[in-house]
Design an enzyme around this catalytic site. Structure first.
Site, PDB file in Angstrom:
ATOM      1  N   GLY A 129      -5.544 -68.155   0.268  1.00  0.00           N
ATOM      2  CA  GLY A 129      -4.495 -68.068  -0.743  1.00  0.00           C
ATOM      3  C   GLY A 129      -5.035 -67.702  -2.109  1.00  0.00           C
ATOM      4  O   GLY A 129      -5.517 -68.566  -2.837  1.00  0.00           O
ATOM      5  N   LEU A 173       5.122 -57.238  10.496  1.00  0.00           N
ATOM      6  CA  LEU A 173       4.190 -57.421  11.609  1.00  0.00           C
ATOM      7  C   LEU A 173       3.966 -56.150  12.429  1.00  0.00           C
ATOM      8  O   LEU A 173       3.733 -56.200  13.630  1.00  0.00           O
ATOM      9  CB  LEU A 173       4.653 -58.589  12.483  1.00  0.00           C
ATOM     10  CG  LEU A 173       4.767 -59.913  11.691  1.00  0.00           C
ATOM     11  CD1 LEU A 173       5.472 -60.962  12.521  1.00  0.00           C
ATOM     12  CD2 LEU A 173       3.408 -60.400  11.231  1.00  0.00           C
ATOM     13  N   LYS A 230      -5.615 -57.773  11.863  1.00  0.00           N
ATOM     14  CA  LYS A 230      -4.160 -57.741  11.688  1.00  0.00           C
ATOM     15  C   LYS A 230      -3.483 -58.381  12.907  1.00  0.00           C
ATOM     16  O   LYS A 230      -3.915 -58.164  14.035  1.00  0.00           O
ATOM     17  CB  LYS A 230      -3.725 -56.273  11.555  1.00  0.00           C
ATOM     18  CG  LYS A 230      -2.217 -56.032  11.535  1.00  0.00           C
ATOM     19  CD  LYS A 230      -1.585 -56.451  10.228  1.00  0.00           C
ATOM     20  CE  LYS A 230      -0.055 -56.389  10.274  1.00  0.00           C
ATOM     21  NZ  LYS A 230       0.559 -57.289   9.269  1.00  0.00           N
ATOM     22  N   CYS A 268       5.963 -66.911  12.372  1.00  0.00           N
ATOM     23  CA  CYS A 268       6.973 -65.997  12.929  1.00  0.00           C
ATOM     24  C   CYS A 268       8.225 -66.756  13.350  1.00  0.00           C
ATOM     25  O   CYS A 268       8.166 -67.923  13.713  1.00  0.00           O
ATOM     26  CB  CYS A 268       6.412 -65.298  14.154  1.00  0.00           C
ATOM     27  SG  CYS A 268       4.790 -64.647  13.882  1.00  0.00           S
TER      28      CYS A 268
HETATM   29  C1  LIG Z   1       0.188 -57.068   3.545  1.00  0.00           C
HETATM   30  C2  LIG Z   1      -0.095 -58.373   4.209  1.00  0.00           C
HETATM   31  C3  LIG Z   1      -0.025 -58.483   5.605  1.00  0.00           C
HETATM   32  C4  LIG Z   1      -0.259 -59.703   6.225  1.00  0.00           C
HETATM   33  N1  LIG Z   1      -0.234 -59.773   7.609  1.00  0.00           N
HETATM   34  C5  LIG Z   1      -0.517 -60.954   8.216  1.00  0.00           C
HETATM   35  C6  LIG Z   1      -0.560 -61.068   9.632  1.00  0.00           C
HETATM   36  O1  LIG Z   1      -0.377 -60.096  10.348  1.00  0.00           O
HETATM   37  N2  LIG Z   1      -0.815 -62.280  10.199  1.00  0.00           N
HETATM   38  C7  LIG Z   1      -1.049 -63.388   9.429  1.00  0.00           C
HETATM   39  O2  LIG Z   1      -1.299 -64.461   9.966  1.00  0.00           O
HETATM   40  N3  LIG Z   1      -1.044 -63.304   8.083  1.00  0.00           N
HETATM   41  C8  LIG Z   1      -0.789 -62.127   7.464  1.00  0.00           C
HETATM   42  N4  LIG Z   1      -0.803 -62.062   6.089  1.00  0.00           N
HETATM   43  C9  LIG Z   1      -1.096 -63.281   5.299  1.00  0.00           C
HETATM   44  C10 LIG Z   1      -2.553 -63.318   4.821  1.00  0.00           C
HETATM   45  O3  LIG Z   1      -3.439 -63.336   5.910  1.00  0.00           O
HETATM   46  C11 LIG Z   1      -2.796 -64.553   3.933  1.00  0.00           C
HETATM   47  O4  LIG Z   1      -2.534 -65.715   4.678  1.00  0.00           O
HETATM   48  C12 LIG Z   1      -1.910 -64.554   2.706  1.00  0.00           C
HETATM   49  O5  LIG Z   1      -1.790 -63.252   2.191  1.00  0.00           O
HETATM   50  C13 LIG Z   1      -2.431 -65.473   1.603  1.00  0.00           C
HETATM   51  O6  LIG Z   1      -3.711 -65.123   1.194  1.00  0.00           O
HETATM   52  P1  LIG Z   1      -4.004 -64.164  -0.082  1.00  0.00           P
HETATM   53  O7  LIG Z   1      -3.260 -64.749  -1.235  1.00  0.00           O
HETATM   54  O8  LIG Z   1      -5.487 -64.209  -0.254  1.00  0.00           O
HETATM   55  O9  LIG Z   1      -3.519 -62.808   0.291  1.00  0.00           O
HETATM   56  C14 LIG Z   1      -0.569 -60.840   5.453  1.00  0.00           C
HETATM   57  C15 LIG Z   1      -0.641 -60.726   4.062  1.00  0.00           C
HETATM   58  C16 LIG Z   1      -0.418 -59.518   3.432  1.00  0.00           C
HETATM   59  C17 LIG Z   1      -0.500 -59.450   1.932  1.00  0.00           C
END
Ligand SMILES: Cc1cc2nc3c(=O)[nH]c(=O)nc-3n(C[C@H](O)[C@H](O)[C@H](O)COP(=O)(O)O)c2cc1C
Ligand SMILES: Cc1cc2nc3c(=O)[nH]c(=O)nc-3n(C[C@H](O)[C@H](O)[C@H](O)COP(=O)(O)OP(=O)(O)OC[C@H]3O[C@@H](n4cnc5c(N)ncnc54)[C@H](O)[C@@H]3O)c2cc1C
Ligand SMILES: Cc1cc2nc3c(=O)[nH]c(=O)nc-3n(C[C@H](O)[C@H](O)[C@H](O)COP(=O)(O)OP(=O)(O)OC[C@H]3O[C@@H](n4cnc5c(N)ncnc54)[C@H](O)[C@@H]3O)c2cc1C
Ligand SMILES: Cc1cc2nc3c(=O)[nH]c(=O)nc-3n(C[C@H](O)[C@H](O)[C@H](O)COP(=O)(O)O)c2cc1C
Ligand code: FES
Ligand code: FES
Lengths: 313, 261, 313, 261
Positions: free
Chosen positions: A250, A80, A52, A137
């Site tokens: 993604g 965050l 995270k 961010c």
């Molecule tokens: C609940 C949640 C929290 C996330 N927190 C972060 C984060 O702290 N830092 C970051 O770079 N991406 C964060 N992401 C983005 C994911 O790492 C990822 O890039 C994004 O969800 C797309 O991938 P997915 O469709 O497989 O979830 C977060 C995504 C979700 C759903």
């Protein structure tokens, strides 16, 4: 190396200096600090764990509601929330050091200097194998425009982080831009060792009964299978535009999804939202990659990276 | 604490009242580890829409490694669950979260509103294992109508509890809020457990606070993972800091919660 | 005006000079030239019909495969196949004139001049009530960069079209940009009477068995429920950024979806992909809007446009 | 041509062979208007995943306003259809497209490969209504194995046709391509109707072309709407221009199609 049907299947990949036993990683913010999944997942099988996002100071995050389900996806506005770099090093690293997988720390800040300071604090720590720089961010100095939408700002963050660490630096790109290859080239030029993409698309949902946004933060990040086609297109574009390794993210939930990204040119992939609804997604992707390669008569996953065939028009 | 992912065959589906169902699944690992107040995350379908698992309290653990959930159809996930038939498989993760605090036996009152009844039945059964008679313990159940509530009233009664009922339409028991029943008995109580709509639990918490009676509540919030990973399930704690319902709860001491929200 | 439970419900809305009996339109490319749906849908109930994008010359479109299903969505690479403006006027307008609904012609070109010429040819034709300018097309003169991603190019197209017609001009925005409000303001300044958004997100899908793209064109446009959160967010942003009416598009299939867009500030909505899987979607949205307004005690749909309530932080 | 959208109750589900099912739905309007070779667009679920309807040929129209579809489970849509049970409702749009050309009676040969059999049974039944005996007409059916094909062979035989079968595994009839059966009889034929895998239809079309026998084929392509609106269902025509399978077809004269693709 594993042996399936008498064939050796090599799943190892390299992201610059970072060597992974297989290309399947877990995405930041969707796998906690790994311990959360230790009862359900064999953590030692993963190619890498991205934790995270960590900031200099702990952050409380946004008010609730923070998550809402959408068609084949979800919106999140966690804001965050994290334990801060000190809390992370004191309370989370010990468990992670016991996991026989690579550990990548996702970092975020409100200014280039904050990113740099974080990189410094996380360097030289046993058990940390790389940094992933989340540039989605808002830059507080520049009135809240995200670092990830301005090539100059992304360049500055990347340079600053590179100046503070000798760890491999992965820059994580935002999809909310007109041309993601411009961003990818900018951070490549600034010294990034790899890029990962995509972070979430910005979305929104409204409760029509109360006439209020479903998220307290009004807007949030869209993730999950819904966004996979957009992510795959961007990965394909970026893989052709840069020469550093690309990590695909993604909507990846199955081996077939992962293979699409590898064929499009990703050297590795991250499993995000799928961890929530199918905690063993990453493990079953590893199994599925091996089965696919065996069926296709390939002995290495590297043979299929970028192997997409396009007919000449 | 141990957690498991099981593909649980559906053994039985009971239609309790219009839109209310009870499912019995064979999930021996979850059944073996579950504690009252804990929940399971259930995948309602193999389709990606709906995408997320749904949280349900463990309603009962029965012999042979079975668990039950009790639910009301409120949206597409619960609508799909209601269409399952015995033999179908349900992918369940659990037991999750922190359940009710059960260290010792006091004079107890269990207050359930609507589907908040679900975890209380498991609790009521476990409390019996302390060996003491539940005859002096109260179970207050609130529901829309007799149709919705009468079966549960009978089931708690059969366990030996003193059961009182309230209904919104007055068709059974007290016509009004279930928390209205609490006043007369509260002075005699040492501990109150409650699960139901937030406003109901707020009233119970306030009454208990005033009477200095220990009260535990089981909270609901939208959850993406149930595992402590997404950080999506926050509510505001009494000290203004966020609490994470899936890991720190869903059961909280009433005084840990900001009841203003 | 209709009467439900003794209450008059007024669904009429205005897009500049264009008056609609209700805010429910069908989106370009998803409703053919309306005749295709005449057996299944009561066309006379629709607020407006936006026809398939028309170019100066007929276009054959892309080679097959042209469509592929994705999670809660679909990708299309039709390649703007259409009968051309002459074919449209000769073969399609007669039927449309018989439909008691507004007819909006969606136009597309490879240069600003082409857009202008089209606007001229479609002006003064009985039965055509407005033009919708699709600026997601590549500008052949500028090396194929889409008109919809460059404010200057979008301005030029809008000005040229406005110079050739006195019909209301709706400019349809592409979501594949960093900041859609910049585009919206540019076309507002150039004289657009309304904006509609979003067009499709660019996406991709790969067949892992054959290692080939699933679309012959490699990339295509993502539409359907999957994109609704992104569309809604953009509509909300644009509605706050411009003072001309906004038409919401993207994944709308139910009255609840439509209401989200209206609450976010859209004056009207277009139903797209939903027409394919639920031809009566637009009709049931009209019914659902009325039921919602009645239940909420509103006598006009205009009362809820932009009525989203956001708590101050 | 009339088109209808009907919520058709599922009356019967037959499991023909592993992964092959026949559904009977009550859809009186579609049944009343359907012509052999036309198809229906079926919504497989109320979920948005899968999103699009699936096209299926009308396999048979039976008395009382029922239609049948015959299908093989190949992906998530067909997998969901296979899980339905009588009483479930299927939202169907049809009849769609241009069916087989049936103006007059000739010496005929119907060639079906795999699920391409589906529309041919409806065609075979309608042809009987011309009043002439089908005894001199051929039906050639190709499938993987006896298990997959034998029921259909019997059903066409019962209609009075001369039936020949080929299987991939040699478990019934000719061991090889169904089009191999065509050679000997082709000189006597005036008309060939075929539906099945593209390569199979290509061979049939080529043989008919060489023998100057009129041949109609039923094509498959990915369809988003089935209504002529999305323009997604193109294939390349013989003249190099795109043909739209859902409206101009799915049945085409063999010579209209570019068989090179
Ligand atoms: C609940 C949640 C929290 C996330 N927190 C972060 C984060 O702290 N830092 C970051 O770079 N991406 C964060 N992401 C983005 C994911 O790492 C990822 O890039 C994004 O969800 C797309 O991938 P997915 O469709 O497989 O979830 C977060 C995504 C979700 C759903
Ligand atoms: C710890 C916990 C235990 C629960 N136990 C029970 C139980 O025993 N019986 C029962 O009937 N219900 C219980 N609920 C509520 C139950 O999870 C929701 O009713 C259910 O998720 C609704 O899903 P849906 O798809 O039908 O509704 P939809 O409204 O379509 O769901 C959309 C989204 O909202 C979420 N959601 C909707 N309502 C709620 C809610 N009240 N609480 C949390 N998330 C919600 C869903 O999980 C989903 O992510 C519990 C909730 C929690 C958090
Ligand atoms: C006019 C027509 C008539 C048909 N009649 C029959 C029939 O009678 N019996 C039968 O078994 N099948 C028939 N098919 C094929 C049938 O539509 C597909 O097998 C089915 O759509 C597969 O859906 P799925 O979700 O199981 O597969 P998936 O592969 O998961 O489907 C994904 C997408 O691809 C499309 N698709 C997949 N395979 C095909 C295909 N072969 N042709 C067209 N689209 C496809 C689906 O419609 C869907 O949009 C017909 C197709 C057409 C065009
Ligand atoms: C098959 C298809 C064809 C389309 N053709 C056009 C077009 O010709 N002109 C245009 O402006 N938009 C076109 N669109 C975009 C839609 O009008 C709409 O903006 C988009 O699909 C998003 O809405 P939806 O999610 O409701 O489909 C097309 C979309 C689809 C799916
Ligand atoms: S539901 Fe994900 S952290 Fe609690
Ligand atoms: S399937 Fe849509 S036009 Fe043919």
């Amino acid at each position: 190396m594993d042996n399936i049907n008498g064939m050796d299947i090599d799943l190892r990949v390299r992201l610059g200096e970072l060597r992974l036993r297989n290309p399947v990683m877990t995405a930041s913010g969707t796998f906690g600090y790994a311990r959360e999944f230790s009862q359900l997942v064999n953590l030692h099988r993963l190619g890498a764990i991205v934790v995270k996002g960590i900031s200099l100071k702990p952050r409380p995050g946004n008010p609730p509601p923070r998550v809402v389900e959408t068609a084949c996806g979800m919106l999140n506005a966690i804001g965050l929330e994290n334990v801060g770099v000190q809390g992370f090093l004191e309370r989370k690293m010990e468990f992670l050091r016991g996991v026989n997988s690579r550990v990548i720390v996702n970092i975020l800040g409100d200014s280039a200097a904050e990113y740099g300071a974080l990189a410094g604090k996380l360097t030289g720590i046993e058990g940390i194998d790389a940094l992933e720089v989340n540039i989605s961010c808002p830059n507080v100095k520049k009135g809240g425009v995200a670092f990830g939408t301005d090539p100059a700002m992304a360049t500055e963050v990347t340079r600053t982080v590179k100046g503070q660490t000798d760890l491999p630096v992965i820059v994580k790109l935002s999809p909310n831009v007109t041309d993601i290859t411009v961003m990818a080239r900018a951070v490549e030029d600034a010294g990034a060792d790899a890029v990962s993409l995509i972070n979430t698309l910005i979305g929104m949902a409204i409760d029509v009964g109360s006439r209020r946004p479903k998220l307290a933060n009004v807007i949030g990040g869209l993730s999950g299978p819904a966004i996979k086609p957009v992510a795959l297109r961007m990965v394909w574009q970026v893989a052709r535009a840069v020469s550093i390794p690309v990590i695909g993210i993604g909507g990846i939930a199955t081996a077939e999804d992962a293979l699409e990204f590898l064929l499009a040119g990703a050297t590795a992939i991250e499993v995000g939202t799928a961890n929530f609804y199918q905690p063993r997604a990453a493990e079953s992707i590893i199994d599925g990659l091996r089965a696919y390669l065996a069926a296709q008569g390939e002995d290495s996953v590297r043979a299929i990276i970028g192997a997409l065939q396009i007919d000449e028009a | 604490m141990p957690e498991f992912q099981e593909k649980a065959p559906l053994l039985q589906k009971e239609a309790i009242a219009p839109g209310i169902f009870r499912l019995t699944m064979h999930a021996p690992e979850i059944a073996g580890a579950a504690h009252p107040g804990q929940f399971v995350m259930v995948q309602v379908d193999t389709s990606m829409d709906p995408l997320l698992r749904r949280p349900f309290s463990v309603h009962q653990v029965t012999s042979g490694g079975n668990i039950q959930i009790l639910f009301k159809v409120v949206g597409q996930g619960t609508a799909r669950l209601a269409r399952l038939t015995p033999g179908d498989q349900l992918d369940c993760i659990g037991p999750l979260g922190r359940g009710f605090f059960l260290d010792r036996r006091d004079r107890l009152c269990l207050i359930g509103g609507g589907m908040g009844i679900a975890p209380l039945y498991f609790l009521a059964k476990r409390l019996l294992q302390t060996g003491e008679s539940p005859g002096d313990d109260y179970v207050f159940l609130g529901g829309r109508s007799r149709e919705e509530i009468s079966l549960f009233a009978a089931e708690f009664f059969d366990l030996g509890y003193t059961v009182k009922v309230s209904t919104d339409d007055g068709s059974m028991g007290h016509h009004g809020f279930v928390t209205d029943l609490l006043g007369p008995v509260l002075p005699d109580m040492e501990r109150v457990y409650t699960c139901g709509p937030f406003p109901m639990m707020r009233i119970a918490a306030q009454k208990c606070g005033q009477a200095a009676v220990f009260c535990q509540v089981s909270l609901e919030t939208h959850m993406a993972c149930g595992l402590g990973a997404c950080l999506g399930c926050t509510l505001t704690g009494a000290d203004g800091r966020y609490i994470h319902v899936c890991r720190q709860g869903p059961v909280f001491d009433a005084e840990e919660v900001a009841w203003t929200t």
